[in-house]
Design a protein around this motif. Structure first.
Motif, short mmCIF file in Angstrom:
data_model
loop_
_atom_site.label_atom_id
_atom_site.label_comp_id
_atom_site.label_asym_id
_atom_site.label_seq_id
_atom_site.Cartn_x
_atom_site.Cartn_y
_atom_site.Cartn_z
N UNK A 109 -32.97 -36.75 -75.84
CA UNK A 109 -33.52 -35.48 -75.41
C UNK A 109 -33.12 -34.21 -76.15
N UNK A 110 -33.94 -33.18 -75.92
CA UNK A 110 -33.83 -31.85 -76.55
C UNK A 110 -34.13 -31.92 -78.04
N UNK A 111 -35.39 -32.20 -78.32
CA UNK A 111 -35.85 -32.25 -79.71
C UNK A 111 -36.01 -30.85 -80.27
N UNK A 112 -36.63 -29.97 -79.48
CA UNK A 112 -36.89 -28.59 -79.90
C UNK A 112 -36.02 -27.63 -79.12
N UNK A 113 -36.13 -26.36 -79.43
CA UNK A 113 -35.38 -25.30 -78.75
C UNK A 113 -36.36 -24.24 -78.28
N UNK A 114 -36.33 -23.93 -76.98
CA UNK A 114 -37.32 -23.02 -76.40
C UNK A 114 -37.26 -21.61 -76.98
N UNK A 115 -36.12 -21.22 -77.54
CA UNK A 115 -35.97 -19.86 -78.07
C UNK A 115 -36.39 -19.75 -79.54
N UNK A 165 -36.65 -37.37 -72.37
CA UNK A 165 -36.71 -35.92 -72.59
C UNK A 165 -35.47 -35.21 -72.04
N UNK A 166 -35.13 -34.11 -72.71
CA UNK A 166 -34.11 -33.20 -72.21
C UNK A 166 -34.79 -32.00 -71.57
N UNK A 167 -33.99 -31.09 -71.00
CA UNK A 167 -34.59 -29.96 -70.28
C UNK A 167 -35.42 -29.07 -71.20
N UNK A 168 -35.02 -28.95 -72.47
CA UNK A 168 -35.78 -28.13 -73.41
C UNK A 168 -37.15 -28.74 -73.71
N UNK A 169 -37.23 -30.04 -73.62
CA UNK A 169 -38.48 -30.73 -73.96
C UNK A 169 -39.58 -30.50 -72.93
N UNK A 170 -39.19 -30.12 -71.73
CA UNK A 170 -40.20 -29.83 -70.71
C UNK A 170 -40.92 -28.51 -70.99
#
Length: 312
Positions: free
Chosen positions: A121-127, A155-160
């Motif tokens: 999880x956390x492939x991308x970064x929301x920021x 998925x990690x939380x950022x992936x949502x």
């Protein structure tokens, strides 16, 4: 007589004047020495802080270590003994990870020749703002990760936050989504290993009862989920191996600061190896950075490489 007295007074004044001049010069020299010492101290402090920042911002985040772990378990089928699994997590692409880092990742993973690759999880970064080219590079490089059996992810939380694009990238890169699902890895003569995946509790997407409907305790099992504290939800499903990420090992191993960087979902289990009853929990320190803090100190980006072996 008067002239001699006056002469002596003038001489005394000259001596006093010279004495004050000498005292002033001594004070000036002393102040200069103190100033030079202060400048040296400040220069040293500045150099140390600058070096520390450069190391934590540019050097350590660009490193990539491999942690090799041998797991012996009598439930590992004979035909699958020696199975190699590569685990990585929390890429947070374009934080401190870039295309050059992805190339290093591909080279490091492929050199190990894993049978299974898992990403927690956390492939991308929301920021971070991404371009189409960023997605293409990411897809291309993840596609180059090679294994003999299969590639899985949860998925990690950022992936949502980027749900649609994440699934496109990972599918095109050959990864199978295991959120609240399971898969079976077969050996010979009906021997098998079960691999389970779970979503995020905070997103109301952690459904252990549904995921473990067909759980069989005597079959060697691996569970994937993002937040390590979620292991406590699996007390009724004693998997053999649980793999997670999320904590980043708090990124900075500095007293006080380290504690302040604890993340929700990774307060009880921060990093490394934990044994809970018959379950071995491994928390990967991740590859990228989080919390808007693009620094790492004694919290190296790490790949976990497991060999599952049946005892002789």
């Amino acid at each position: 007589m008067k002239g001699r007295v006056e002469k002596n007074e003038n001489l005394a004044k000259e001596i006093e004047k010279e004495k004050k001049k000498q005292e002033f010069e001594e004070k000036r020299v002393l102040l200069e020495k103190k100033a030079r010492k202060i400048i040296k101290i400040f220069s040293l402090v500045f150099l140390i802080l600058t070096s520390f920042f450069y190391y934590t911002r540019f050097l350590e985040p660009s490193m990539l270590l491999v942690s090799e772990i041998r797991i012996e378990n009598a439930k590992v089928p004979a035909s699958l003994s020696g199975l190699k699994l590569l685990h990585f997590s929390d890429l947070h692409y374009k934080t401190t990870t870039n295309e050059a880092f992805l190339i290093k990742l591909v080279d490091s993973v492929n050199a190990l020749k894993p049978d299974i690759i898992v990403f927690t999880g956390d492939l991308l970064e929301s920021e971070v703002s991404y371009t189409k080219e960023d997605y293409q590079v990411l897809t291309e490089k993840l596609s180059e990760l090679a294994c003999t059996i299969s590639k899985y992810y949860v998925k990690g939380e950022e992936d949502y936050e980027n749900d649609g694009i994440i699934e496109i990238i990972m599918k095109d890169a050959g990864f199978i989504l295991l959120d609240n699902l399971h898969d079976t890895i077969y050996g010979t003569v009906d021997e098998k290993i079960q691999i389970y995946g779970l979503g995020i509790q905070g997103k109301n997407d952690f459904h252990q009862e549904e995921t473990f409907q067909e759980f069989t305790p005597d079959v060697f099992s691996i569970a994937l989920f993002h937040e390590p504290d979620s292991i406590d939800k699996l007390a009724n499903y004693p998997v053999d191996i649980a793999l997670s990420g999320h904590s980043h090992n708090n990124q900075l191993q500095i007293p006080l600061i380290h504690s302040l960087l604890k993340k929700e979902g990774a307060t009880a289990y921060l990093n490394g190896h934990y044994i809970l009853s018959n379950t071995h929990l491994f928390v990967n320190s991740g590859l990228g950075t989080d919390n808007g803090l693009k620094l790492r100190f004694l919290s190296f980006p790490t790949l976990n490489f497991y060999r599952f072996v049946r005892p002789n």
